[in-house]
Design an enzyme around this catalytic site. Structure first.
Site, short mmCIF file in Angstrom:
data_model
loop_
_atom_site.label_atom_id
_atom_site.label_comp_id
_atom_site.label_asym_id
_atom_site.label_seq_id
_atom_site.Cartn_x
_atom_site.Cartn_y
_atom_site.Cartn_z
CD GLU A 155 -6.03 2.33 3.30
OE1 GLU A 155 -6.89 2.63 2.44
OE2 GLU A 155 -4.91 1.85 3.01
CD GLU A 237 -10.74 0.92 -2.49
OE1 GLU A 237 -9.67 1.50 -2.26
OE2 GLU A 237 -10.94 -0.28 -2.17
#
Length: 389
Positions: A155, A237
């Site tokens: 990721e 986020e």
């Protein structure tokens, strides 16, 4: 300061976008609102998917979907800043838990020559309301051409901005200069490698080639060139609040286009000498060059296409041009690119030496600039002038 890694491993900060399945996409209209936890919709005829993805919280989050991105209409997150975030509202190209956009060419093998031309850009709005968040890309890689489920390779996160005391997974391992900025590199593992590039100086916009970060990851031993990229996502986020965060514009393209690329095996590269540049009866002047640039303050990427407009094949090519500005090239792909002062020379690789009549080839560059990023206006192919445009 040490973080609560047990929480991060279980909840995967920066990886929450892949922990749950999303709902099926529907056609979006401007300012469509999504409040369902994992609701999603498509924009630009299915080219991109926008997802609410309120994966880490039980409170309601709503996003307004526009034609080029989204904004967080309401959110009431209040998560501990040493734990996982509450959500990852985002827009993406590619596949996320079997919810795939159209025309992205993803999954794509990193070894595919088209991978080096994948470019993306985003511009964002950050509210001044005490929200705690990171503004980031989330780019996923898998050892297989996975379209559903959890990716298990790597990721890649690219943090443009963050507030509060939040940090990426793992610990800081290096500092690098890439994509027009200086980045702290963080590495951790949540069942897959998580590599986060945190920009030392926050920005609300960026344009870059994915390969510039991925090459750094591979060189550090955190990824493999045999893997596949499955999605390119951009969003936020949030740990606290999040209302007002917005992706104003998101783009993704392959080869400077953004159409429907066809993944193909990487051409075999041999150690044979580069052919001596020659042209057929049409001569080197029978050529046309287009120069497409994406820039941000202090940095740029450029895609250069060389077309053979003559009647004979070009067997081996060397393109020359001069920057009118103060650009400095930091890396290139699909060609050997060198610079002396303002003069630049790009020479074919073994697998793209031949350009047939009516055909073309492309290569790319990334670099920096200070005072001017003006585009070059004249080019020579094997010593002869080319048309432009």
């Amino acid at each position: 300061m040490a973080r609560l890694r047990a929480i991060l491993v279980a909840a995967a900060v920066g990886a929450g976008a892949a922990l749950v399945a999303v709902s099926a996409a529907t056609v979006a209209h401007a300012d469509t609102q999504i409040c369902t936890q994992y609701g999603s919709t498509t924009i630009q005829g299915g080219k991109y998917v926008v997802q609410n993805n309120n994966w880490g919280d039980t409170t309601t989050q709503c996003i307004n979907v526009t034609g080029t991105g989204f904004s967080v209409a309401s959110a009431s997150h209040n998560k501990a800043q040493n734990g996982a975030p509450g959500a990852y509202p985002s827009v993406y190209a590619g596949c996320h838990y079997a919810n795939c956009s159209t025309g992205s060419g993803l999954p794509m093998a990193v070894s595919n020559s088209q991978f080096n031309s994948i470019a993306t850009s985003v511009s964002m709005t950050y509210p001044n309301n005490g929200s705690v968040y990171d503004a980031s890309y989330d780019i996923w890689f898998d050892p297989t051409a996975r379209t559903d489920g959890q990716n298990t390779g790597a990721e890649l996160m690219v943090w443009l901005n963050h507030t509060g005391s939040v940090q990426p997974v793992g610990s800081r391992v290096a500092t690098v200069s890439l994509a027009g900025g200086t980045w702290d590199v963080w590495y951790g593992n949540s069942g897959w490698n998580v590599i986060s590039y945190v920009r030392q100086s926050a920005t609300n916009s960026i344009s870059f080639n994915v390969s510039s970060f991925w090459n750094d990851i591979v060189n550090r031993g955190y990824g493999q060139r045999s893997w596949y990229m499955t999605s390119v996502q951009a969003g936020f986020e949030p740990w606290v609040n999040g209302t007002g965060l917005a992706v104003d514009n998101f783009t993704y393209s392959v080869g400077g286009g953004g159409g429907n690329p066809t993944p193909s095996p990487t051409p075999t590269r041999t150690a044979s000498p580069t052919p001596t540049p020659t042209s057929g009866g049409g001569g080197g002047s029978a050529c046309r060059v287009s120069y497409a640039v994406q820039q941000w303050q202090g940095g740029f990427t450029a895609n250069v296409t060389v077309a053979n407009t003559g009647s004979a094949a070009v067997n081996g090519w060397r393109l020359g041009f001069t920057f009118p500005g103060d650009q400095r090239i930091t890396n290139g792909w699909n060609a050997t690119v060198s610079q002396s002062g303002a003069a630049v020379t790009a020479t074919n690789l073994a697998y793209n030496a031949a350009i047939p009549p009516g055909g073309s080839t492309s290569f790319g560059m990334q670099g920096t600039w200070t005072g001017s990023d003006a585009s070059p206006t004249s080019f020579t192919l094997n010593g002869s002038a080319c048309a432009t445009g």
